[in-house]
Design a protein around this motif. Structure first.
Motif, PDB file in Angstrom:
ATOM      1  N   UNK A 269      42.926  36.162  33.986  1.00 14.61           N
ATOM      2  CA  UNK A 269      43.125  36.361  35.421  1.00 14.61           C
ATOM      3  C   UNK A 269      44.503  35.908  35.859  1.00 14.61           C
ATOM      4  N   UNK A 270      44.935  34.766  35.351  1.00 12.81           N
ATOM      5  CA  UNK A 270      46.215  34.236  35.820  1.00 12.81           C
ATOM      6  C   UNK A 270      47.398  34.985  35.222  1.00 12.81           C
ATOM      7  N   UNK A 272      47.844  38.005  35.587  1.00 11.80           N
ATOM      8  CA  UNK A 272      48.258  38.895  36.666  1.00 11.80           C
ATOM      9  C   UNK A 272      49.348  38.241  37.490  1.00 11.80           C
ATOM     10  N   UNK A 273      49.175  36.939  37.680  1.00 10.82           N
ATOM     11  CA  UNK A 273      50.126  36.177  38.466  1.00 10.82           C
ATOM     12  C   UNK A 273      51.467  36.119  37.746  1.00 10.82           C
ATOM     13  N   UNK A 276      53.635  39.366  37.706  1.00 10.56           N
ATOM     14  CA  UNK A 276      54.527  39.669  38.825  1.00 10.56           C
ATOM     15  C   UNK A 276      55.951  39.211  38.495  1.00 10.56           C
ATOM     16  N   UNK A 295      55.165  44.982  49.097  1.00  7.91           N
ATOM     17  CA  UNK A 295      55.161  43.933  50.117  1.00  7.91           C
ATOM     18  C   UNK A 295      56.519  43.850  50.797  1.00  7.91           C
ATOM     19  N   UNK A 310      43.776  44.327  42.282  1.00  6.92           N
ATOM     20  CA  UNK A 310      43.921  42.975  41.738  1.00  6.92           C
ATOM     21  C   UNK A 310      42.666  42.147  41.986  1.00  6.92           C
ATOM     22  N   UNK A 314      40.359  40.549  39.045  1.00  4.49           N
ATOM     23  CA  UNK A 314      40.183  39.102  39.067  1.00  4.49           C
ATOM     24  C   UNK A 314      38.697  38.739  39.136  1.00  4.49           C
TER      25      UNK A 314
ATOM     26  N   UNK B 132      44.683  35.967  42.693  1.00  7.32           N
ATOM     27  CA  UNK B 132      45.632  35.058  42.063  1.00  7.32           C
ATOM     28  C   UNK B 132      46.481  34.380  43.148  1.00  7.32           C
ATOM     29  N   UNK B 133      46.743  33.094  42.947  1.00  9.44           N
ATOM     30  CA  UNK B 133      47.386  32.296  43.978  1.00  9.44           C
ATOM     31  C   UNK B 133      48.758  32.835  44.385  1.00  9.44           C
ATOM     32  N   UNK B 134      49.567  33.197  43.380  1.00  4.48           N
ATOM     33  CA  UNK B 134      50.928  33.640  43.690  1.00  4.48           C
ATOM     34  C   UNK B 134      50.910  34.934  44.508  1.00  4.48           C
ATOM     35  N   UNK B 135      50.000  35.863  44.149  1.00  2.00           N
ATOM     36  CA  UNK B 135      49.960  37.152  44.837  1.00  2.00           C
ATOM     37  C   UNK B 135      49.543  36.941  46.298  1.00  2.00           C
ATOM     38  N   UNK B 138      52.369  35.487  48.102  1.00  2.00           N
ATOM     39  CA  UNK B 138      53.368  36.528  48.353  1.00  2.00           C
ATOM     40  C   UNK B 138      53.029  37.295  49.627  1.00  2.00           C
TER      41      UNK B 138
END
Lengths: 335, 288
Positions: A269-270, A272-273, A276, A295, A310, A314, B132-135, B138
């Motif tokens: 899962x992480x 994905x983070x 980016x 964004x 996402x 997740x 996810x925390x970063x997304x 963002x």
């Protein structure tokens, strides 16, 4: 078990709906007008109004949300304001690159993490164990994007061992689109030059993105193995005169796997983070870069599309972890 | 009650003492101490103004005049890295504060009242954790416009559910203690029970969790700066500096390398300390 899965799916659906609501309202309170941004400062007022009206941007936000949901229910993710294409088509195109990168990374992470973890567990307290612990702490502390830049600086610019950013070299043609995964498509097309090239391009980003997962998996493997190695049945196995290799791999590792699986799921899962950031450094045409540009350009439909995808991945990764847990350990019974 | 609090305090002290005796966590503390000193004394330590440009002397390699070289506008990279410590430290502290300020009440209410309140609040944390925390950070940072203050808000909003969950589970355990039952029996008000009896027990596990998360917070903030959702030029924020220096790799490697080293060192400090604390809390993981 069936009821448990149903309940979890329902909860995941509620959470994803919540994510939809949050993202929709967040992306609609953004100051600035995407239409004006796309048409440029010279666009006449009536053209802007006309487009705003056609895209439904002049209606109240709750109404826009209901409209969006209705279209979504029909499988229509809307049109990206930036690429002028259906968002669904965009996602189909960008998603495989991320899957390819994330899968390669988790493979690196699991293989190296398990090996390092087992090694440090059986040599507990030795210099090797301490070295591994220290190096992995340093690895965990480095920002992924910086690690990527440094890796490029060393292995691409200075040593020239590995190729630079991108999925394949620019002079090569992409194989015909079947799965969207370049390595797999190249194999299907029997284009081994592209396959080798794509594989070489994967090495650096996969190691960089997989590094945190590797450290996490190595640490939990070590801890879990140490716990199991202290058990009576390991003594029994050794007393029976079984070779150490069998004791470690069959008797110990099998029973140590449970917490390891959980951590693997969490890291998938992480990824994905990390994707980016890693995709930005390696100019990788994946979901992470798509999300970033969506964004930055306030591309509503694209932001929503990426968000849904996402959140889905997740949630399912989390669910898969819990199910694997129940499957591997019959002692756990879910009500 | 008093006895329990005293017991709690003794335990915290013992934890602190054992953490301090571990060489790794001591090294971590030293690094964090260095960070705090550099942040506090940046104006005295920095040889140049971090914002002063000197085009004639742009992209100069590291030398005795410019320890870390100069950047594309001729600014002294060493001075900028020193000033960057202030920004990182401020982000980390503010983020930790805001996310615990949200997480504490949600977790305590959820764990104490159970039932409907609990269900509702936990579904809300599910929503935040389905991402996810970063997304998530963002998206929030973009919605709020990319500034340093908004980076803090974005990371805090993305991070509070962890603390809410933790506070909830600790509260659920404390709620069953005899002294809470006693307080209820003598008719203490709910707010008194929550503030005087529950909160003190919840504080230390959450603070430990926060200290374990500090490194992650700094990494997330740097990541946001790197992709352009955080601090804006000419702020000497480390993530942003790495991003600006990217275009000058490989020739002018020092632009990106030094801020990255600074981030790694600081995060390593927090990770070493966190590792030490974890060792003390869970002796099974200990190396020796």
């Amino acid at each position: 078990m069936g009821a448990y899965v149903a309940r979890r799916l329902l909860l995941a659906a509620v959470a994803i709906f919540g994510v939809l609501v949050i993202t929709f309202f967040l992306s609609h309170i953004v100051p600035g007008d995407p239409v004006a941004a796309i048409l440029g400062p010279q666009a006449p007022e009536d053209v802007i109004e006309e487009l705003r009206h056609r895209w439904g941007l002049d209606r109240p936000i709750p109404e826009q949300f209901l409209l969006y949901l209705r279209r979504l229910a029909q499988g229509d993710f809307g049109q990206s304001l930036a690429t002028h294409r259906p968002v669904l088509q965009d996602l189909k195109e960008f998603f495989p690159a991320t899957v390819e990168l994330a899968t390669a990374s988790i493979l690196v992470g699991v293989a190296a993490g398990l090996a390092v973890g087992i090694l440090s567990a059986i040599s507990r307290g030795s210099w090797l164990d301490h070295l591994v612990r220290f190096v992995s702490l340093i690895g965990l502390s480095m920002p992924v994007f910086w690690l990527g830049l440094i890796a490029l600086l060393i292995f691409y610019y200075n040593l020239g061992w590995l190729p630079g950013p991108g999925q394949i070299d620019v002079y090569l043609l992409r194989p015909p689109w079947v799965t969207g995964l370049i390595t797999v498509d190249a194999l299907i097309a029997r284009d081994f030059e592209v396959f080798r090239n794509a594989l070489r391009h994967l090495v650096l980003p996969a190691f960089v993105l997989g590094s945190h997962a590797m450290v996490g998996i190595a640490r939990i493997t070590r801890a879990s193995m140490l716990e199991v190695l202290g058990q009576e049945y390991i003594k029994t196995a050794r007393a029976k005169g079984l070779p150490e290799r069998i004791v470690i791999l069959r008797h110990a590792l099998k029973n140590a796997l449970l917490p390891i699986i959980t951590v693997i799921g969490i890291y998938y899962g992480s990824l994905l983070e990390g994707a980016v950031l890693t995709e930005t450094v390696f100019a990788w045409p994946g979901l992470g870069r798509y999300a970033t540009s969506a964004i930055l350009s306030q591309d509503f439909a694209a932001i929503m599309g990426v968000t849904i995808l996402i959140a889905l991945i997740f949630s399912f990764a989390n669910l898969a972890v819990d199910l694997a847990y129940a499957f591997l350990n019959p002692k756990i019974r879910y009500e | 009650m008093a006895a329990r609090l005293r017991q709690e305090r003794v335990r915290t002290l013992r934890l602190a003492w054992r953490t301090l005796r571990n060489p790794l966590s001591l090294a971590g503390l030293a690094i964090i101490g260095l960070l705090i000193c550099v942040a506090a004394l940046a104006p005295l330590l920095a040889p140049y103004d971090p914002l002063r440009t000197d085009i004639a002397n742009r992209l100069a390699p590291p030398s005795s005049h410019h320890l870390f070289g100069t950047d594309q506008l001729g600014r002294d990279v060493f001075s900028r890295v020193l000033y960057g410590a202030r920004i990182s430290l401020r982000i980390a502290i503010l983020t930790a504060l805001i996310s615990t300020v949200i997480g504490f009440p949600v977790g305590i209410f959820s764990g104490y009242f159970r039932g409907r309140v609990d269900d509702l609040l936990m579904r809300v944390t599910d929503m935040f954790m389905a991402f996810p925390r970063l997304v998530l950070a963002m998206a929030i940072a973009a919605a709020l416009r990319p500034t340093l203050e908004n980076v803090v808000i974005a990371i805090a909003l993305a991070g509070w559910p962890t603390y809410a969950r933790l506070a909830r589970s600790v509260t659920m355990a404390i709620r069953e203690e005899v002294y809470v039952e006693a307080a209820q029996a003598v008719g203490a008000s709910t707010s008194r029970i929550l503030l005087r009896h529950i909160l003190p027990g919840v504080v230390s596990p959450v603070i430990i969790q926060v200290s374990l998360d500090m490194g992650g917070i700094i990494l997330t903030a740097a990541g946001l700066g790197f992709i352009g959702f955080g601090a804006q030029p000419p702020t000497p924020e480390w993530g942003l500096m790495i991003s600006e220096g990217r275009n000058y790799i490989p020739g002018q490697w020092w632009l990106s390398t030094f801020p990255g080293l600074a981030i790694s060192l600081v995060v390593l400090g927090f990770n070493l300390l966190g590792d030490g604390i974890r060792d003390v809390l869970d002796p099974r993981l200990r190396g020796r």
